[in-house]
Design a protein around this motif. Sequence first.
Motif, PDB file in Angstrom:
ATOM      1  N   GLY A 215       0.785  -1.230   0.000  1.00  0.00           N
ATOM      2  CA  GLY A 215       0.000   0.000   0.000  1.00  0.00           C
ATOM      3  C   GLY A 215       0.814   1.274   0.000  1.00  0.00           C
ATOM      4  N   LYS A 216       2.139   1.163  -0.018  1.00  0.00           N
ATOM      5  CA  LYS A 216       2.996   2.351   0.006  1.00  0.00           C
ATOM      6  C   LYS A 216       2.925   3.077  -1.346  1.00  0.00           C
ATOM      7  N   LEU A 217       2.659   4.389  -1.314  1.00  0.00           N
ATOM      8  CA  LEU A 217       2.611   5.200  -2.528  1.00  0.00           C
ATOM      9  C   LEU A 217       4.019   5.368  -3.088  1.00  0.00           C
ATOM     10  N   LEU A 218       4.206   4.994  -4.355  1.00  0.00           N
ATOM     11  CA  LEU A 218       5.522   5.035  -4.985  1.00  0.00           C
ATOM     12  C   LEU A 218       5.677   6.173  -5.980  1.00  0.00           C
ATOM     13  N   CYS A 219       4.632   6.460  -6.744  1.00  0.00           N
ATOM     14  CA  CYS A 219       4.718   7.495  -7.771  1.00  0.00           C
ATOM     15  C   CYS A 219       3.314   7.816  -8.272  1.00  0.00           C
ATOM     16  N   GLY A 220       3.211   8.879  -9.055  1.00  0.00           N
ATOM     17  CA  GLY A 220       1.912   9.250  -9.602  1.00  0.00           C
ATOM     18  C   GLY A 220       2.031  10.372 -10.596  1.00  0.00           C
ATOM     19  N   GLY A 221       0.939  10.619 -11.302  1.00  0.00           N
ATOM     20  CA  GLY A 221       0.977  11.681 -12.286  1.00  0.00           C
ATOM     21  C   GLY A 221      -0.361  11.931 -12.948  1.00  0.00           C
ATOM     22  N   THR A 222      -0.307  12.804 -13.937  1.00  0.00           N
ATOM     23  CA  THR A 222      -1.471  13.221 -14.703  1.00  0.00           C
ATOM     24  C   THR A 222      -1.230  12.872 -16.167  1.00  0.00           C
ATOM     25  N   PHE A 223      -2.242  12.285 -16.797  1.00  0.00           N
ATOM     26  CA  PHE A 223      -2.159  11.909 -18.206  1.00  0.00           C
ATOM     27  C   PHE A 223      -3.265  12.600 -18.982  1.00  0.00           C
ATOM     28  N   THR A 224      -2.918  13.163 -20.130  1.00  0.00           N
ATOM     29  CA  THR A 224      -3.893  13.765 -21.021  1.00  0.00           C
ATOM     30  C   THR A 224      -4.033  12.841 -22.224  1.00  0.00           C
ATOM     31  N   LEU A 225      -5.269  12.465 -22.530  1.00  0.00           N
ATOM     32  CA  LEU A 225      -5.532  11.514 -23.601  1.00  0.00           C
ATOM     33  C   LEU A 225      -6.467  12.134 -24.632  1.00  0.00           C
ATOM     34  N   PHE A 226      -6.295  11.723 -25.885  1.00  0.00           N
ATOM     35  CA  PHE A 226      -7.100  12.225 -26.998  1.00  0.00           C
ATOM     36  C   PHE A 226      -7.992  11.110 -27.517  1.00  0.00           C
ATOM     37  N   CYS A 227      -9.277  11.413 -27.703  1.00  0.00           N
ATOM     38  CA  CYS A 227     -10.238  10.442 -28.200  1.00  0.00           C
ATOM     39  C   CYS A 227     -10.096  10.290 -29.710  1.00  0.00           C
ATOM     40  N   THR A 228      -9.888   9.045 -30.168  1.00  0.00           N
ATOM     41  CA  THR A 228      -9.716   8.783 -31.608  1.00  0.00           C
ATOM     42  C   THR A 228     -10.942   8.128 -32.226  1.00  0.00           C
ATOM     43  N   GLY A 229     -12.008   7.938 -31.471  1.00  0.00           N
ATOM     44  CA  GLY A 229     -13.238   7.357 -32.020  1.00  0.00           C
ATOM     45  C   GLY A 229     -13.765   6.234 -31.161  1.00  0.00           C
ATOM     46  N   LYS A 230     -14.788   5.594 -31.678  1.00  0.00           N
ATOM     47  CA  LYS A 230     -15.487   4.536 -30.944  1.00  0.00           C
ATOM     48  C   LYS A 230     -14.689   3.234 -30.997  1.00  0.00           C
ATOM     49  N   LEU A 231     -14.687   2.515 -29.861  1.00  0.00           N
ATOM     50  CA  LEU A 231     -14.076   1.177 -29.827  1.00  0.00           C
ATOM     51  C   LEU A 231     -14.914   0.255 -30.704  1.00  0.00           C
ATOM     52  N   ASP A 232     -14.249  -0.555 -31.530  1.00  0.00           N
ATOM     53  CA  ASP A 232     -15.036  -1.562 -32.236  1.00  0.00           C
ATOM     54  C   ASP A 232     -14.887  -2.886 -31.516  1.00  0.00           C
ATOM     55  N   GLU A 233     -15.846  -3.741 -31.659  1.00  0.00           N
ATOM     56  CA  GLU A 233     -15.916  -4.982 -30.890  1.00  0.00           C
ATOM     57  C   GLU A 233     -14.735  -5.914 -31.119  1.00  0.00           C
ATOM     58  N   LEU A 234     -14.184  -5.928 -32.334  1.00  0.00           N
ATOM     59  CA  LEU A 234     -13.114  -6.873 -32.639  1.00  0.00           C
ATOM     60  C   LEU A 234     -11.755  -6.436 -32.144  1.00  0.00           C
ATOM     61  N   SER A 235     -11.578  -5.154 -31.933  1.00  0.00           N
ATOM     62  CA  SER A 235     -10.256  -4.685 -31.508  1.00  0.00           C
ATOM     63  C   SER A 235     -10.368  -3.763 -30.318  1.00  0.00           C
ATOM     64  N   GLU A 236     -10.595  -4.330 -29.159  1.00  0.00           N
ATOM     65  CA  GLU A 236     -10.696  -3.551 -27.926  1.00  0.00           C
ATOM     66  C   GLU A 236      -9.436  -2.739 -27.704  1.00  0.00           C
TER      67      GLU A 236
END
Length: 138
Positions: free
Chosen positions: A116-137
């Motif tokens: 349970g010891k906190l080791l590291c952390g951060g913030t991530f910014t992500l860009f949406c590229t579209g809808k997930l399709d069923e065959l390629s999660e």
Amino acid sequence: MDFTDKINATNAKNSFMLHNGIRLTEMGQDYAKVEACLSRENRNLYGAVHGGMFLTMADCAAGGAARTNGMRYVTVSSSFEFYRNTEDDHLISEGRIKNRGKTICVAEVEIHDGSGKLLCGGTFTLFCTGKLDELSEE
């Protein structure tokens, strides 16, 4: 919402996570948890967990949390801080969405060791590229 299918698809198809021994273990709306049991290959020359392993796990947790809305995301930037290392062989990374827009999503990630010891952390910014399709999660 049940995320079992997304968890199973990720663990079966994400070759980078498989290569690094990382498994998606939990998902909920705007939340994801990944875990890894470390081996010698995940450690640096000095026997400490490699910083790249921490960042990889954090990115996987952030991406998993982002994808809980059924869309695809790619990381565009991150800010990450290392607090301490561990001799523990079990790491847990949890990602939570702070803000979700139409195309940009921001996730906060923390990594703890098995005790349970906190080791590291951060913030991530992500860009949406579209809808997930069923065959390629991934």
